[in-house]
Write a protein that holds these residues in place. Structure first.
Motif, PDB file in Angstrom:
ATOM      1  N   MET A  13       0.838  -1.197   0.000  1.00 16.95           N
ATOM      2  CA  MET A  13       0.000   0.000   0.000  1.00 16.95           C
ATOM      3  C   MET A  13       0.871   1.244   0.000  1.00 16.95           C
ATOM      4  SD  MET A  13      -3.328  -0.905   2.332  1.00 16.95           S
ATOM      5  CE  MET A  13      -2.399  -1.049   3.830  1.00 16.95           C
ATOM      6  N   CYS A  14       1.952   1.199   0.751  1.00 17.61           N
ATOM      7  CA  CYS A  14       2.878   2.331   0.775  1.00 17.61           C
ATOM      8  C   CYS A  14       3.504   2.543  -0.598  1.00 17.61           C
ATOM      9  CB  CYS A  14       3.966   2.125   1.828  1.00 17.61           C
ATOM     10  SG  CYS A  14       3.325   2.181   3.507  1.00 17.61           S
ATOM     11  N   LEU A  15       3.866   1.447  -1.254  1.00 17.92           N
ATOM     12  CA  LEU A  15       4.416   1.554  -2.607  1.00 17.92           C
ATOM     13  C   LEU A  15       3.388   2.145  -3.557  1.00 17.92           C
ATOM     14  CD1 LEU A  15       6.347  -1.802  -3.082  1.00 17.92           C
ATOM     15  CD2 LEU A  15       7.317   0.484  -2.876  1.00 17.92           C
ATOM     16  N   GLY A  16       2.152   1.719  -3.397  1.00 18.67           N
ATOM     17  CA  GLY A  16       1.098   2.264  -4.232  1.00 18.67           C
ATOM     18  C   GLY A  16       0.933   3.749  -4.017  1.00 18.67           C
ATOM     19  N   GLY A  17       1.051   4.200  -2.770  1.00 17.40           N
ATOM     20  CA  GLY A  17       0.981   5.628  -2.488  1.00 17.40           C
ATOM     21  C   GLY A  17       2.132   6.377  -3.114  1.00 17.40           C
ATOM     22  N   THR A  18       3.315   5.788  -3.078  1.00 19.05           N
ATOM     23  CA  THR A  18       4.476   6.412  -3.702  1.00 19.05           C
ATOM     24  C   THR A  18       4.296   6.468  -5.203  1.00 19.05           C
ATOM     25  OG1 THR A  18       5.886   5.593  -1.948  1.00 19.05           O
ATOM     26  CG2 THR A  18       6.980   6.255  -3.974  1.00 19.05           C
ATOM     27  N   ALA A  19       3.824   5.376  -5.778  1.00 22.42           N
ATOM     28  CA  ALA A  19       3.600   5.356  -7.224  1.00 22.42           C
ATOM     29  C   ALA A  19       2.515   6.355  -7.594  1.00 22.42           C
ATOM     30  CB  ALA A  19       3.216   3.949  -7.676  1.00 22.42           C
ATOM     31  N   GLY A  20       1.503   6.486  -6.746  1.00 27.90           N
ATOM     32  CA  GLY A  20       0.429   7.424  -7.004  1.00 27.90           C
ATOM     33  C   GLY A  20       0.893   8.862  -6.976  1.00 27.90           C
ATOM     34  N   ALA A  21       2.042   9.113  -6.348  1.00 22.32           N
ATOM     35  CA  ALA A  21       2.565  10.463  -6.307  1.00 22.32           C
ATOM     36  C   ALA A  21       3.140  10.887  -7.657  1.00 22.32           C
ATOM     37  CB  ALA A  21       3.647  10.577  -5.233  1.00 22.32           C
ATOM     38  N   GLN A  22       3.332   9.928  -8.564  1.00 23.33           N
ATOM     39  CA  GLN A  22       3.805  10.253  -9.895  1.00 23.33           C
ATOM     40  C   GLN A  22       2.705  10.974 -10.654  1.00 23.33           C
ATOM     41  OE1 GLN A  22       4.961   6.589 -11.672  1.00 23.33           O
ATOM     42  NE2 GLN A  22       6.431   6.091 -10.090  1.00 23.33           N
ATOM     43  N   ASP A  23       3.039  11.587 -11.747  1.00 26.61           N
ATOM     44  CA  ASP A  23       2.087  12.290 -12.587  1.00 26.61           C
ATOM     45  C   ASP A  23       0.979  11.329 -12.990  1.00 26.61           C
ATOM     46  OD1 ASP A  23       2.388  14.158 -15.700  1.00 26.61           O
ATOM     47  OD2 ASP A  23       0.699  13.813 -14.381  1.00 26.61           O
ATOM     48  N   ALA A  24      -0.263  11.611 -12.576  1.00 28.74           N
ATOM     49  CA  ALA A  24      -1.385  10.716 -12.843  1.00 28.74           C
ATOM     50  C   ALA A  24      -1.714  10.646 -14.323  1.00 28.74           C
ATOM     51  CB  ALA A  24      -2.609  11.164 -12.045  1.00 28.74           C
ATOM     52  N   ARG A  71      -7.107  -0.319   5.758  1.00 26.86           N
ATOM     53  CA  ARG A  71      -6.245   0.715   5.160  1.00 26.86           C
ATOM     54  C   ARG A  71      -6.180   0.551   3.653  1.00 26.86           C
ATOM     55  NH1 ARG A  71      -0.902   1.964   8.414  1.00 26.86           N
ATOM     56  NH2 ARG A  71      -0.943   3.661   6.933  1.00 26.86           N
ATOM     57  N   TRP A  72      -6.046  -0.684   3.184  1.00 25.52           N
ATOM     58  CA  TRP A  72      -6.033  -0.914   1.738  1.00 25.52           C
ATOM     59  C   TRP A  72      -7.366  -0.499   1.125  1.00 25.52           C
ATOM     60  CZ3 TRP A  72      -4.289  -0.826  -2.780  1.00 25.52           C
ATOM     61  CH2 TRP A  72      -4.940  -1.458  -3.842  1.00 25.52           C
ATOM     62  N   ALA A  73      -8.476  -0.864   1.777  1.00 28.94           N
ATOM     63  CA  ALA A  73      -9.794  -0.531   1.245  1.00 28.94           C
ATOM     64  C   ALA A  73      -9.942   0.977   1.056  1.00 28.94           C
ATOM     65  CB  ALA A  73     -10.881  -1.068   2.171  1.00 28.94           C
ATOM     66  N   HIS A  74      -9.427   1.747   1.992  1.00 36.04           N
ATOM     67  CA  HIS A  74      -9.502   3.202   1.870  1.00 36.04           C
ATOM     68  C   HIS A  74      -8.574   3.736   0.781  1.00 36.04           C
ATOM     69  CE1 HIS A  74     -11.639   2.823   5.692  1.00 36.04           C
ATOM     70  NE2 HIS A  74     -12.168   3.989   5.370  1.00 36.04           N
ATOM     71  N   ALA A  75      -7.546   2.979   0.427  1.00 33.19           N
ATOM     72  CA  ALA A  75      -6.582   3.416  -0.593  1.00 33.19           C
ATOM     73  C   ALA A  75      -6.982   3.004  -2.007  1.00 33.19           C
ATOM     74  CB  ALA A  75      -5.198   2.846  -0.261  1.00 33.19           C
ATOM     75  N   VAL A  76      -7.955   2.128  -2.140  1.00 36.52           N
ATOM     76  CA  VAL A  76      -8.305   1.576  -3.454  1.00 36.52           C
ATOM     77  C   VAL A  76      -8.551   2.650  -4.515  1.00 36.52           C
ATOM     78  CG1 VAL A  76     -10.105   0.306  -4.715  1.00 36.52           C
ATOM     79  CG2 VAL A  76      -9.042  -0.700  -2.693  1.00 36.52           C
ATOM     80  N   PRO A  77      -9.356   3.671  -4.290  1.00 41.71           N
ATOM     81  CA  PRO A  77      -9.592   4.631  -5.368  1.00 41.71           C
ATOM     82  C   PRO A  77      -8.300   5.271  -5.903  1.00 41.71           C
ATOM     83  CG  PRO A  77     -11.204   4.953  -3.637  1.00 41.71           C
ATOM     84  CD  PRO A  77     -10.165   3.983  -3.102  1.00 41.71           C
ATOM     85  N   GLY A  78      -7.370   5.552  -5.038  1.00 45.10           N
ATOM     86  CA  GLY A  78      -6.107   6.149  -5.456  1.00 45.10           C
ATOM     87  C   GLY A  78      -5.217   5.203  -6.233  1.00 45.10           C
ATOM     88  N   ALA A  79      -5.509   3.918  -6.199  1.00 44.07           N
ATOM     89  CA  ALA A  79      -4.725   2.933  -6.943  1.00 44.07           C
ATOM     90  C   ALA A  79      -5.165   2.839  -8.396  1.00 44.07           C
ATOM     91  CB  ALA A  79      -4.834   1.564  -6.273  1.00 44.07           C
ATOM     92  N   PHE A  80      -6.169   3.616  -8.756  1.00 50.03           N
ATOM     93  CA  PHE A  80      -6.699   3.600 -10.119  1.00 50.03           C
ATOM     94  C   PHE A  80      -6.732   5.013 -10.708  1.00 50.03           C
ATOM     95  CE2 PHE A  80      -8.252  -0.252  -8.197  1.00 50.03           C
ATOM     96  CZ  PHE A  80      -8.175  -1.193  -9.208  1.00 50.03           C
ATOM     97  N   PRO A  81      -5.580   5.670 -10.797  1.00 50.19           N
ATOM     98  CA  PRO A  81      -5.584   7.014 -11.385  1.00 50.19           C
ATOM     99  C   PRO A  81      -5.892   6.952 -12.879  1.00 50.19           C
ATOM    100  CG  PRO A  81      -3.339   6.267 -11.080  1.00 50.19           C
ATOM    101  CD  PRO A  81      -4.235   5.241 -10.425  1.00 50.19           C
ATOM    102  N   ARG A 102     -16.661   6.756 -12.917  1.00 52.99           N
ATOM    103  CA  ARG A 102     -15.850   6.965 -11.711  1.00 52.99           C
ATOM    104  C   ARG A 102     -16.716   7.090 -10.465  1.00 52.99           C
ATOM    105  NH1 ARG A 102     -10.368   6.123 -10.771  1.00 52.99           N
ATOM    106  NH2 ARG A 102     -10.241   6.432  -8.548  1.00 52.99           N
ATOM    107  N   ALA A 103     -17.849   7.753 -10.597  1.00 55.54           N
ATOM    108  CA  ALA A 103     -18.721   7.915  -9.420  1.00 55.54           C
ATOM    109  C   ALA A 103     -19.212   6.551  -8.922  1.00 55.54           C
ATOM    110  CB  ALA A 103     -19.897   8.820  -9.742  1.00 55.54           C
ATOM    111  N   GLY A 104     -19.573   5.672  -9.839  1.00 53.46           N
ATOM    112  CA  GLY A 104     -20.023   4.341  -9.447  1.00 53.46           C
ATOM    113  C   GLY A 104     -18.903   3.538  -8.807  1.00 53.46           C
TER     114      GLY A 104
END
Length: 152
Positions: A13-24, A71-81, A102-104
């Motif tokens: 999850m931390c790696l996903g957050g770091t990757a998410g910090a890249q240009d979406a 914690r992962w469940a709360h991070a899921v939307p950010g894993a799909f930029p 996206r709303a759904g």
């Protein structure tokens, strides 16, 4: 073993957050691969929690994995930029509806996050029946999202 597995989920999850910090707008294959790994580990955590329920283990033994799952469940939307579908250049089972609806997708992810958070809350208590029932709610929320947004 369970703690190591859960620690691996948290690390991903931390790696996903770091990757998410890249240009979406130009996500790398790392974002897709990190979310795939985290989804797999989420499934392993769910299986481990279910095994503990079936074995009649004290629900307190599931505090760490349920917190990690929440914690992962709360991070899921950010894993799909945007741009992290098939165009990322990595095989993915993510359907285009994740981005076109996206709303759904976000609503399904929010249901999952709420269900997983409740499971983690129950792990801090002693009501094994409520904990087992909530595991089923979490499982159903996973399936609901997969039915609409996961191919294959």
């Amino acid at each position: 073993m369970k703690r190591r597995l859960t620690a691996a989920v948290v690390g991903l999850m931390c790696l996903g957050g770091t990757a998410g910090a890249q240009d979406a707008r130009t996500p790398s294959a790392d974002i897709v691969e990190a979310r795939q790994a985290a989804m797999m580990l989420s499934g392993v955590a769910m299986g481990s929690i279910k095994a503990a329920i079936d074995a009649g283990q004290p629900i307190a033994s599931q505090r760490f994995p349920t917190r990690a799952l929440s914690r992962w469940a709360h991070a899921v939307p950010g894993a799909f930029p945007a741009g992290s579908g098939a165009e990322a250049g990595v095989r993915t089972n993510a359907r285009p509806g994740i981005w076109s609806d996206r709303a759904g997708f976000d609503a399904k992810a929010a249901d999952y996050a709420a269900a997983a958070a409740r499971l983690a809350e129950l792990a801090a208590g002693e009501d094994a029946a409520a904990f087992a029932a909530q595991w089923a709610v979490v499982r159903a929320s996973c399936q609901s999202c997969h039915d609409g947004y996961k191919a294959g």
